[in-house]
Design a protein around this motif. Structure first.
Motif, short mmCIF file in Angstrom:
data_model
loop_
_atom_site.label_atom_id
_atom_site.label_comp_id
_atom_site.label_asym_id
_atom_site.label_seq_id
_atom_site.Cartn_x
_atom_site.Cartn_y
_atom_site.Cartn_z
N SER A 17 7.23 -35.92 36.25
CA SER A 17 6.91 -34.60 35.52
C SER A 17 7.53 -33.44 36.03
CB SER A 17 5.47 -34.51 35.72
OG SER A 17 4.89 -34.39 36.91
N ALA A 18 8.33 -33.75 37.09
CA ALA A 18 9.05 -32.48 37.73
C ALA A 18 10.14 -32.00 36.61
CB ALA A 18 9.88 -32.97 39.09
N GLY A 19 10.78 -33.01 35.68
CA GLY A 19 11.60 -32.78 34.71
C GLY A 19 12.84 -33.73 35.23
N PRO A 20 13.91 -33.46 34.20
CA PRO A 20 14.97 -34.44 34.39
C PRO A 20 15.77 -33.90 35.59
CG PRO A 20 15.32 -33.02 32.32
CD PRO A 20 13.76 -33.00 32.95
N GLY A 21 16.35 -34.87 36.36
CA GLY A 21 17.57 -34.59 37.46
C GLY A 21 16.63 -34.05 38.53
N ALA A 22 15.56 -34.41 38.67
CA ALA A 22 14.67 -33.83 40.02
C ALA A 22 15.15 -34.33 41.22
CB ALA A 22 13.19 -34.02 39.64
N GLY A 35 12.25 -30.30 40.34
CA GLY A 35 13.06 -30.11 39.18
C GLY A 35 12.61 -28.84 38.30
N PRO A 36 13.54 -28.96 37.19
CA PRO A 36 13.57 -27.82 36.19
C PRO A 36 12.16 -27.41 35.61
CG PRO A 36 14.35 -29.61 35.05
CD PRO A 36 14.15 -29.95 36.54
N ASP A 37 11.15 -28.33 35.43
CA ASP A 37 9.89 -28.19 34.96
C ASP A 37 8.76 -27.74 35.98
OD1 ASP A 37 11.14 -28.73 32.52
OD2 ASP A 37 10.32 -30.90 32.66
N ALA A 38 8.97 -28.45 37.12
CA ALA A 38 7.84 -28.20 38.27
C ALA A 38 8.13 -28.61 39.52
CB ALA A 38 6.55 -28.79 37.66
N LEU A 39 7.72 -28.18 40.36
CA LEU A 39 7.63 -28.93 41.79
C LEU A 39 6.36 -29.81 41.78
CD1 LEU A 39 8.42 -29.23 44.95
CD2 LEU A 39 7.17 -27.08 45.39
N VAL A 40 6.76 -31.06 41.85
CA VAL A 40 5.52 -32.10 42.12
C VAL A 40 5.13 -32.45 43.50
CG1 VAL A 40 4.64 -34.42 41.46
CG2 VAL A 40 6.07 -32.90 39.50
N ALA A 74 6.27 -23.34 38.91
CA ALA A 74 5.09 -24.06 38.84
C ALA A 74 4.88 -25.42 39.70
CB ALA A 74 5.05 -24.95 37.13
N ILE A 75 3.76 -25.51 40.41
CA ILE A 75 3.32 -26.67 41.34
C ILE A 75 2.40 -27.32 40.47
CG2 ILE A 75 2.78 -27.04 43.70
CD1 ILE A 75 3.59 -24.40 44.13
N VAL A 76 2.53 -28.60 40.79
CA VAL A 76 1.73 -29.51 40.00
C VAL A 76 1.38 -30.60 41.45
CG1 VAL A 76 1.11 -31.59 38.50
CG2 VAL A 76 2.47 -29.47 38.04
N VAL A 77 0.25 -30.94 41.52
CA VAL A 77 -0.33 -31.68 42.82
C VAL A 77 -1.15 -33.12 42.26
CG1 VAL A 77 -1.62 -31.75 44.96
CG2 VAL A 77 -0.42 -29.54 44.12
N PHE A 78 -0.72 -34.01 43.01
CA PHE A 78 -1.25 -35.60 42.79
C PHE A 78 -1.78 -35.82 44.03
CE2 PHE A 78 1.63 -35.12 39.47
CZ PHE A 78 0.91 -35.43 38.08
N ALA A 79 -2.75 -36.94 44.12
CA ALA A 79 -3.20 -37.69 45.39
C ALA A 79 -2.91 -38.93 45.21
CB ALA A 79 -4.62 -37.28 45.60
#
Length: 340
Positions: A17-22, A35-40, A74-79
């Motif tokens: 979900s960070a985007g292509p080429g992350a 990546g280009p879409d987010a920091l996961v 954008a920052i997206v967090v998972f556990a």
């Protein structure tokens, strides 16, 4: 690809979900994809409360570069769980500490606070185990020194002590003997230290952490008076003398600075529900942090209920184990801070 909040997905899906080429890299207890879409961010630990996370560094350089961009990415967090990665949602940076060019500490706050059932999944809490009894309350008000010694021995039972042989008389010497070389005893918001001359025949023995006031007392007296210097135009005399006041200081530290713990502004009915299962400490109210600050204790729990002129109370609760605060979740309080 949009991932539904609080859903469980495979780790490769989460990182994608960070985007292509992350750029992907690991850190201390976490895995990152910038990546280009987010920091996961995929965490194994670091969830402190239902909305706050702490990630210790050093963080990977791709992550540091990503965070240095403006505007904030954008920052997206998972556990990470056994069954996959739980989507905790988007987050904002609350703390970014650097040392020697590297990010050493990253604080995040979730945009959507976690429900407690999900918090328990990502931050499991076991049973508290045996806790020191609060029977030292029975020594008050006649033996505050004995009560202080037993409270410190129980509350800091897991902290190695270095017993000090100090034949010096007086409440302060007794406090230092009870502390037994443990730095944790000497306070956070309210700090106690060895006495120093303060002029006009007084000594200072403590202070507020923010420098708002210092604590003064009379040297050499068997049970001297205590004053706050800085809370008002003139030194403000505390209701209790030094012996019981040092117990008040230790309880203040336990209630205000402990983690796990919490702080909230509540009404009278809510305050009663908080302290309902606890024992009131039979000392006169302290003058700080509120004009009338009272204490309530139970096995492994200390609560401070502060009252000024008004209908609201300022409440601090500290505990030796997170599960001891679980009942407070059910009271519907609007916590200023809470990690129980």
């Amino acid at each position: 690809m949009e991932i539904r909040l609080w859903s469980v997905v495979a780790e490769e899906v989460a990182l994608a979900s960070a985007g292509p080429g992350a750029e992907q890299d690991g850190g201390t207890g976490a895995w990152f994809a910038a990546g280009p879409d987010a920091l996961v961010v995929v965490v194994e630990a670091g969830v402190r409360t239902h909305e706050d996370l702490t990630l210790p560094g050093p963080l990977p350089r791709p992550v540091a570069r990503h965070l240095a961009r403006g505007p904030q990415p954008a920052i997206v967090v998972f556990a990470r769980l056994k069954e996959g990665c739980l989507a905790l949602g988007s987050a904002q940076v609350t703390r970014l500490a650097h040392r020697r060019g590297a990010v050493q500490d990253l604080g995040l706050r979730l945009d959507a606070p976690l429900p407690y059932d999900l918090l328990d999944r990502v931050r499991p809490t076991g049973p508290p185990g045996p806790q020191p009894p609060a029977d030292w309350v029975g020594l008050l008000p006649h033996d505050p020194g004995g009560a202080l010694e037993r409270f410190i021995a129980g509350w800091y039972a897991g902290v190695p002590a270095v017993p000090a042989v100090s034949p010096a008389p007086g409440p302060l010497a007794a406090f230092h003997r009870a502390a037994a070389g443990r730095a944790e005893v000497y306070g956070g918001s309210l700090q106690i230290f060895h006495e120093e001359p303060a002029g006009e025949g007084l000594v200072t023995f403590g202070q507020a952490a923010d420098g708002t006031f210092t604590l003064l007392t009379e040297p050499g007296a068997a049970d001297p008076r205590v004053w706050y210097h800085g809370l008002s135009d003139q030194p403000l005399k505390e209701r209790e003398r030094l012996g019981p006041y040092l117990l008040i200081a230790a309880l203040t530290h336990a209630a205000m600075d402990s983690s796990p713990g919490g702080m909230a502004f509540v009404d009278k009915a809510q305050a009663r529900r908080i302290v309902g299962p606890l024992r009131r400490v039979p000392l006169r109210p302290a003058r700080w942090p509120c004009a009338r600050s009272r204490f309530y204790v139970g096995p492994g729990v200390v609560a401070l209920v502060g009252e000024d002129d008004g209908d609201w109370y300022e409440v601090y609760v500290g505990a030796r184990h997170r599960s001891l605060l679980r009942r407070l979740r059910k009271l519907g309080l609007d916590w200023e801070s809470f990690d129980g």
